[in-house]
Design an enzyme around this catalytic site. Structure first.
Site, short mmCIF file in Angstrom:
data_model
loop_
_atom_site.label_atom_id
_atom_site.label_comp_id
_atom_site.label_asym_id
_atom_site.label_seq_id
_atom_site.Cartn_x
_atom_site.Cartn_y
_atom_site.Cartn_z
N ARG A 29 12.05 4.77 -1.12
CA ARG A 29 12.99 4.67 -2.24
C ARG A 29 12.62 5.65 -3.33
NH1 ARG A 29 11.77 -0.36 -0.67
NH2 ARG A 29 13.42 -1.45 0.49
N ASP A 30 13.64 6.22 -3.93
CA ASP A 30 13.43 7.12 -5.06
C ASP A 30 12.87 6.32 -6.23
OD1 ASP A 30 14.77 10.13 -5.90
OD2 ASP A 30 14.16 8.79 -7.53
N ILE A 31 11.89 6.90 -6.94
CA ILE A 31 11.25 6.21 -8.06
C ILE A 31 12.23 6.03 -9.22
CG2 ILE A 31 10.35 8.22 -9.33
CD1 ILE A 31 7.63 6.72 -9.43
N ASN A 87 18.84 19.26 -2.68
CA ASN A 87 18.72 20.23 -3.76
C ASN A 87 17.80 21.35 -3.30
OD1 ASN A 87 20.32 18.67 -5.52
ND2 ASN A 87 18.54 17.46 -6.15
N HIS A 100 13.50 17.48 0.99
CA HIS A 100 13.91 16.08 1.12
C HIS A 100 15.41 15.97 1.00
CE1 HIS A 100 12.97 16.96 -3.09
NE2 HIS A 100 13.97 16.17 -3.41
N MET A 101 15.95 14.93 1.63
CA MET A 101 17.37 14.62 1.56
C MET A 101 17.52 13.33 0.77
SD MET A 101 19.90 13.89 4.77
CE MET A 101 20.15 15.60 5.22
P1 DGP Z 1 14.78 16.57 -6.40
O1 DGP Z 1 15.26 16.67 -7.84
O2 DGP Z 1 15.91 16.80 -5.40
O3 DGP Z 1 13.57 17.43 -6.15
O4 DGP Z 1 14.35 15.05 -6.22
C1 DGP Z 1 13.04 14.58 -6.37
C2 DGP Z 1 13.11 13.08 -6.46
O5 DGP Z 1 11.82 12.56 -6.25
C3 DGP Z 1 13.59 12.54 -7.81
O6 DGP Z 1 14.87 11.91 -7.65
C4 DGP Z 1 12.54 11.54 -8.21
C5 DGP Z 1 11.70 11.36 -6.96
N1 DGP Z 1 10.29 11.15 -7.21
C6 DGP Z 1 9.48 11.92 -7.97
N2 DGP Z 1 8.23 11.43 -7.95
C7 DGP Z 1 8.24 10.34 -7.13
C8 DGP Z 1 7.24 9.42 -6.70
O7 DGP Z 1 6.05 9.49 -7.05
N3 DGP Z 1 7.65 8.43 -5.86
C9 DGP Z 1 8.94 8.31 -5.46
N4 DGP Z 1 9.22 7.28 -4.65
N5 DGP Z 1 9.91 9.16 -5.83
C10 DGP Z 1 9.56 10.17 -6.66
#
Ligand code: DGP
Length: 114
Positions: A29-31, A87, A100-101
């Protein structure tokens, strides 16, 4: 230890629950979720951006898409639909330089801004 945040998550040094994993792909999951379902689907191999794909890694996008479709089915959002985003680079809005997607769903997505 790797400097790459997602490599540390994949290696388990930054504990993160995986919602999906296989030999080539992990998903978590996205943070900072932008939708009720917001999952990052990530190749285990460190590839910086989608622009770096080719040769041995040309098939990675198919693997990411197949994993995202499966996660969407498991999350029950496959009928309503969802959005897949990659992105690329600074101007593309990429902040983590490990390919990543984004799988986004569970609500109506807005039209893309111009
Ligand atoms: P992008 O902007 O496409 O590079 O997306 C990177 C994503 O990564 C952003 O939506 C937030 C997520 N993210 C950043 N740090 C962490 C982390 O430590 N854990 C998780 N689960 N997601 C993270």
């Amino acid at each position: 230890m790797s400097e790459c945040l997602f490599c540390r998550i994949i290696a388990g040094t930054l504990p993160t629950e995986f919602v999906y994993e296989d030999e080539h792909v992990v998903a978590f999951r996205d943070i900072n979720p932008a939708a009720p379902v917001h999952v990052l689907v990530v190749p285990r191999a460190h590839i910086e951006t989608v622009a770096d794909l080719g040769g041995d890694t040309a098939g990675i996008m198919s693997r990411l898409t197949a994993a995202a479709n499966r996660i969407a089915r498991d999350a029950g959002i496959h009928n309503g639909g969802y959005r897949l985003i990659v992105n690329c680079g600074r101007d593309g809005g990429q902040t983590v330089f490990h390919l990543h997607m984004h799988l986004l769903g569970g609500r109506q997505m807005p039209e893309l801004a111009a």
